[in-house]
Write a protein that holds these residues in place. Structure first.
Motif, PDB file in Angstrom:
ATOM      1  N   THR A  44       0.826  -1.207   0.000  1.00 42.19           N
ATOM      2  CA  THR A  44       0.000   0.000   0.000  1.00 42.19           C
ATOM      3  C   THR A  44       0.864   1.262   0.000  1.00 42.19           C
ATOM      4  O   THR A  44       0.602   2.233  -0.714  1.00 42.19           O
ATOM      5  N   ILE A  45       1.922   1.208   0.818  1.00 42.97           N
ATOM      6  CA  ILE A  45       2.845   2.361   0.866  1.00 42.97           C
ATOM      7  C   ILE A  45       3.491   2.583  -0.493  1.00 42.97           C
ATOM      8  O   ILE A  45       3.589   3.712  -0.985  1.00 42.97           O
ATOM      9  N   GLN A  46       3.917   1.476  -1.132  1.00 44.90           N
ATOM     10  CA  GLN A  46       4.558   1.596  -2.445  1.00 44.90           C
ATOM     11  C   GLN A  46       3.579   2.161  -3.460  1.00 44.90           C
ATOM     12  O   GLN A  46       3.919   3.039  -4.268  1.00 44.90           O
ATOM     13  N   TRP A  47       2.328   1.674  -3.402  1.00 48.20           N
ATOM     14  CA  TRP A  47       1.319   2.131  -4.353  1.00 48.20           C
ATOM     15  C   TRP A  47       1.010   3.618  -4.162  1.00 48.20           C
ATOM     16  O   TRP A  47       0.882   4.369  -5.114  1.00 48.20           O
ATOM     17  N   LEU A  48       0.926   4.035  -2.914  1.00 44.85           N
ATOM     18  CA  LEU A  48       0.634   5.439  -2.643  1.00 44.85           C
ATOM     19  C   LEU A  48       1.778   6.368  -3.059  1.00 44.85           C
ATOM     20  O   LEU A  48       1.557   7.481  -3.528  1.00 44.85           O
ATOM     21  N   SER A  49       3.016   5.913  -2.886  1.00 43.91           N
ATOM     22  CA  SER A  49       4.176   6.786  -3.162  1.00 43.91           C
ATOM     23  C   SER A  49       4.534   6.849  -4.645  1.00 43.91           C
ATOM     24  O   SER A  49       5.194   7.795  -5.085  1.00 43.91           O
ATOM     25  N   ASP A  50       4.123   5.862  -5.427  1.00 46.34           N
ATOM     26  CA  ASP A  50       4.514   5.841  -6.844  1.00 46.34           C
ATOM     27  C   ASP A  50       3.997   7.051  -7.600  1.00 46.34           C
ATOM     28  O   ASP A  50       4.631   7.513  -8.563  1.00 46.34           O
TER      29      ASP A  50
END
Length: 693
Positions: A44-50
């Motif tokens: 989720t963190i990766q998806w939000l930061s991309d």
């Protein structure tokens, strides 16, 4: 330092809490809520930061990389190969240092790593990092409750470059303002000065005394009654830009009198500086200024005042006035000249003509106007028929005149059909123009022709005189020789007792007088031949030392009771190339002249020296130092080296040094007379040494 607190952030960079998505708000200030990274899903963190436009990375409590978005990897492209989950922040720092990514790192590696880790673990605010490739980043780090750290980075390269360029521009403007001669000023909506920037002392007093006043108040002008100032105030009230508004005033007593003065050094004839010549001051100390300005508006379009420059132009005004006076004086001088004067520019168009031009060329009056081509004037002159040389070949004459006019290399003369003579002189000016001076030289030409005619007549008369003398002296030789032979026969009978002692002495006197008369006749004959250029010279190699000795013996033989003659010839004297008869006559004449003026028991010194290819023969006698006037007379016939004869031997005889000087010229030598410091008279003969065979 490579990373430093960015307390003064570039405009446009927002705080991290403002750019973080709503879904990431739980990573905010630990005082609001403490939670661990295990409470969030990594995907989720990766998806939000991309999708973030800034670089984003999450490091856990052990400083190991958990997540890095694509923008963060792009910003760190030089170390992108190591940006993998599990990599420590310290490894990232050491790799960047080793690969030279950082710009201007002054610490060693350990010091850099320690300082940066301390900033990373205890973030206090934004940091500015510069890379070696010229890029600049703003780094914002936030420490969470579980010890993990969120890193956000923004590329502010363009913003930093713009800020630095603005700073450099401000510094440049400040430097130029400090050295500029102009004053920079600002005024408010009521035209009162609010700011003045200048590098020179203010001509209107102190800056504090100027602020708050209008321009016309400072100089005591009245815009209501003075149309010049009234128009200026009307332009200001209408918010119109203005340029080089000129005003002047006389500063009151006590006001600052500092201002720039122009001038030039003054030198004497030896090239030494003896002073300084400054520009003349205006009457009464009046000062002159030019001011320019543009209206200033705020963002809402409201007029707020003026901004502009001002400069003192006193020196320029005085220079212009002096130039105008000098120009008028030049025009007056040209106008007063009796000669016709035409000035053409670099394109050969007439700039000005004086009145004499219209008087001397009345038929060209319509053409002699500023802007007309000089070629048209020449063509008009040619077809008037006033120039005889142009008749029947007018165009050719115009081309010839134009060629000489463009070269402008000297003077030329021509005779008009009415018999008058004209001289034309042309000279180029520094800017490529041409000055044409046309003068009537009829009177001068007539005098010149009269002088040439008189000189020709004098030459003919002198030639006739010389011819007569040559014939006359030739006719004298025969009776003189007869008298000389008879005197010798009479003197020969004295040994046989046929003549008394008195008769024998008379016979010898007759013989001696005949020889002197014969020598005088030879001098007259040679002088007349030289004057009519009929003296025949037969050059040959002559042993000069031997010839000097023979001439000294001959000169001494002519005087029974003469002085001693001392001869000194340099061993390397050598030969001369000259006519032997002329050389012999020349040397005997010089030595005989010296012997006749030297006291009876004195000594005449004859010295011959050589230097290089030059030979000098000195004949020195001690009969008294002649005056300058006497030296000047020595080259005249019958004059000798003593003004007052010291003895009977010094009686003038023959042409003296006059014939000697003439003979020296015929053989290529030079004869001169000097009065040496030791006294007496020295005759110097200069000759060229003969080339060795």
């Amino acid at each position: 330092m490579t990373s430093e607190p960015a307390h003064e952030q570039p405009d446009g960079i927002e705080e991290s809490n403002n750019v973080r998505p709503k879904e990431m708000s739980s990573f905010g200030n630990s005082s609001r809520r403490a939670m661990g990274i295990a409470d969030l899903d990594i995907e989720t963190i990766q998806w939000l930061s991309d999708d973030l436009k800034e670089g984003f990375a999450l490091f856990d409590a052990d400083d190991r990389l958990v997540v890095a978005n694509p923008e963060y990897i792009r910003l760190h492209d030089a170390v992108a190969d190591i940006l993998k989950p599990g990599m420590t922040f310290e490894t990232l720092l050491r790799t960047m240092f080793a690969r030279g990514v950082l710009h201007g790192a002054t610490e060693d590696e350990e010091e850099f790593v320690a300082n940066r880790l301390r900033q990373h673990r205890n973030p206090v605010g934004p940091l500015l990092r510069r890379l070696a490739d010229g890029r600049a980043f703003i780094i914002k780090e936030t420490r969470l409750g579980d010890g993990s750290v969120i890193c956000r980075e923004n590329d502010v390269t363009e913003l930093v470059a713009a800020k630095e360029a603005l700073h450099e521009s401000e510094e440049r403007f400040k430097a130029l303002a400090e050295i500029a001669s102009d004053w920079f000023w600002e005024s408010d909506a009521q035209h009162r000065f609010t700011s003045i920037t200048m590098s020179q002392p203010l001509a209107l007093g102190t800056i504090q005394g100027v602020l708050g006043q209008t321009r016309w108040e400072l100089v005591g002008a009245d815009p209501v009654n003075d149309p010049h100032w009234g128009q200026h105030k009307a332009d200001l009230d209408a918010h119109r830009p203005f340029k080089d508004f000129h005003y002047s005033f006389v500063p009151p007593t006590g006001m600052s009198q500092h201002f720039r003065v122009s001038g030039s050094a003054v030198f004497n004839k030896a090239g030494l500086a003896i002073g300084y010549r400054t520009m003349p001051k205006d009457d009464g100390g009046r000062r002159h200024f030019h001011v320019s300005g543009v209206p200033v508006y705020d963002r809402s379009g409201r007029f707020t005042g003026y901004r502009g420059t001002s400069r003192e132009v006193t020196n320029e005004i005085l220079t212009e006035r002096r130039a105008a006076v000098a120009h008028q004086r030049l025009l007056d001088a040209i106008e007063a000249m009796p000669e016709s004067i035409i000035l053409c520019d670099a394109e050969d168009r007439i700039v000005l003509c004086n009145s004499a031009t219209y008087t001397r060329l009345p038929w060209c009056k319509t053409l002699l106007e500023p802007g007309m081509k000089f070629e048209d004037v020449l063509r008009d002159i040619a077809f008037t028929g006033s120039v005889g040389a142009a008749r029947g070949r007018e165009e050719e004459w115009v081309r010839e005149c134009l060629e000489r006019h463009r070269q402008a290399s000297g003077k030329r003369e021509y005779r008009r059909t009415d018999g008058r003579w004209v001289q034309i002189a042309e000279r180029k000016t520094a800017d490529g123009g041409t000055v044409v001076i046309r003068a009537d030289i009829t009177d001068e030409k007539q005098k010149e022709l009269e002088r040439e005619a008189a000189l020709t007549q004098a030459r003919e008369e002198n030639r006739a005189k010389s011819t007569f003398i040559a014939h006359f002296t030739h006719e004298l030789r025969s009776p003189i020789n007869m008298i000389r032979l008879l005197a010798e026969k009479l003197a020969g009978r004295s040994g046989k007792g046929e003549l008394s002692a008195a008769q024998a002495e008379a016979a010898r006197s007759i013989n001696q007088a005949a020889e002197q008369t014969l020598r005088l006749v030879d001098d007259v004959l040679d002088m007349s031949r030289i004057q009519v250029r009929k003296y025949e010279v037969k050059p040959q190699r002559i042993d000069l030392a031997k010839l000097i000795g023979e001439c000294c013996v001959a000169a001494a033989g002519d005087l029974n009771d003469g002085p001693e003659i001392a001869i000194e010839c340099a061993p390397e004297l050598g030969f001369v190339h000259a006519d032997e008869a002329a050389m012999r006559r020349l040397l005997i004449s010089i030595i005989d002249n010296a012997c006749r003026t030297e006291p009876e028991y004195g000594c005449v010194r004859v010295t011959a020296t050589s230097t290089g290819d030059r030979i000098e023969v000195w004949v020195h006698e001690n009969g008294g130092a002649p005056s300058e006037a006497a030296i000047d007379m020595l080259m005249h016939p019958f004059e000798h080296s003593s003004v007052e004869p010291a003895s009977a031997r010094a009686r003038p005889f023959g042409f003296g040094l006059a014939i000697a000087s003439a003979l020296a010229g015929e053989i290529g030598g030079l004869l001169s007379v000097t009065a040496p410091p030791e006294g007496g008279t020295r005759v110097v003969l200069r000759l060229m040494r003969a080339a060795s065979e």
